[in-house]
Design a protein around this motif. Sequence first.
Motif, PDB file in Angstrom:
ATOM      1  N   UNK A 129     -16.021   4.412  -1.648  1.00  0.00           N
ATOM      2  CA  UNK A 129     -16.336   4.964  -2.681  1.00  0.00           C
ATOM      3  C   UNK A 129     -16.099   6.434  -2.610  1.00  0.00           C
ATOM      4  N   UNK A 130     -15.887   7.116  -1.681  1.00  0.00           N
ATOM      5  CA  UNK A 130     -15.458   8.469  -1.624  1.00  0.00           C
ATOM      6  C   UNK A 130     -14.138   8.544  -1.884  1.00  0.00           C
ATOM      7  N   UNK A 131     -13.118   7.622  -1.740  1.00  0.00           N
ATOM      8  CA  UNK A 131     -11.639   7.513  -2.163  1.00  0.00           C
ATOM      9  C   UNK A 131     -11.856   7.586  -3.796  1.00  0.00           C
ATOM     10  N   UNK A 132     -12.723   6.549  -4.501  1.00  0.00           N
ATOM     11  CA  UNK A 132     -12.570   6.574  -5.798  1.00  0.00           C
ATOM     12  C   UNK A 132     -13.181   7.856  -6.401  1.00  0.00           C
ATOM     13  N   UNK A 133     -14.224   8.216  -5.849  1.00  0.00           N
ATOM     14  CA  UNK A 133     -14.869   9.503  -6.027  1.00  0.00           C
ATOM     15  C   UNK A 133     -14.102  10.814  -5.964  1.00  0.00           C
ATOM     16  N   UNK A 158      -1.450   9.179  -2.148  1.00  0.00           N
ATOM     17  CA  UNK A 158      -1.962   9.226  -0.394  1.00  0.00           C
ATOM     18  C   UNK A 158      -2.998   8.162  -0.351  1.00  0.00           C
ATOM     19  N   UNK A 159      -3.966   7.984  -1.181  1.00  0.00           N
ATOM     20  CA  UNK A 159      -4.942   7.214  -1.150  1.00  0.00           C
ATOM     21  C   UNK A 159      -4.569   5.706  -1.430  1.00  0.00           C
ATOM     22  N   UNK A 160      -3.657   5.294  -1.921  1.00  0.00           N
ATOM     23  CA  UNK A 160      -3.079   4.108  -2.264  1.00  0.00           C
ATOM     24  C   UNK A 160      -2.232   3.998  -0.863  1.00  0.00           C
ATOM     25  N   UNK A 161      -1.454   4.633  -0.353  1.00  0.00           N
ATOM     26  CA  UNK A 161      -0.689   4.428   0.884  1.00  0.00           C
ATOM     27  C   UNK A 161      -1.792   4.079   2.111  1.00  0.00           C
ATOM     28  N   UNK A 162      -2.999   4.791   1.968  1.00  0.00           N
ATOM     29  CA  UNK A 162      -4.112   4.538   2.969  1.00  0.00           C
ATOM     30  C   UNK A 162      -4.525   3.102   2.660  1.00  0.00           C
ATOM     31  N   UNK A 163      -4.233   2.452   1.622  1.00  0.00           N
ATOM     32  CA  UNK A 163      -4.832   1.135   1.136  1.00  0.00           C
ATOM     33  C   UNK A 163      -6.334   1.191   1.023  1.00  0.00           C
ATOM     34  N   UNK A 164      -6.846   2.344   0.466  1.00  0.00           N
ATOM     35  CA  UNK A 164      -8.068   2.441  -0.111  1.00  0.00           C
ATOM     36  C   UNK A 164      -8.099   2.325  -1.885  1.00  0.00           C
TER      37      UNK A 164
END
Length: 221
Positions: A129-133, A158-164
Amino acid sequence: GKVAVNLSQGKNLVGAFYQPRFVLIDPILLRTLSLRRIREGMAEVIKCAIIENGGFFSYLERNISRILSFRDIGILRSIIEKAVEVKIKVVEEDEKEEKGIRQVLNFGHTIAHAIEAVSKYGKYTHGEAVAIGMVGAAKIGKEMGVFSSDYLTRLENLIKKTKLPVKAKGLNPEEILQALKVDKKAREGRLFFVVPEDIGRVSLRGDVPLCLVEKVIKELV
């Protein structure tokens, strides 16, 4: 040193400040966690880089594959140290959130708490949820003209590469907006957001138009 519990009305609404006498962090213990838990922890690491350390963010971009392999304890220790340094610096300046300084640690959390509440603390973990936020707050910054589209792209990548996740798929935007209004950081009918202005610098804004919030929330679902 800050502890809190969730109520049905919202996230972290009842809590206390009680500083520990000792803190132990063992990077090897991370190997006992599921990959999903490791990834959601990385959301908080990325948050620290955005709010205080642009060089750290670049480091994460270059090394995210090595970090997520968990084979290199040295690199895990390095990112933990950098993230903790950021948090310590902020907390020491404003231990009990009385000066407004500590609220920068809530980057991404305003929208995240609403997502968690709407999903009944089940579909998305806290870190997810924090990633989306964070993406939502960055979109607000872009729309307000204080955060460049290039920086937004770097954060999303970066968030996508973290698989979030970068979107709260399957949630109702109207319910998220309603949950935002009961957030503990909402005051006098105004919503407050920690908005990035650079990779490594954020500010607390209480002047985000509701129509802009609505637009961004709809883009996130």
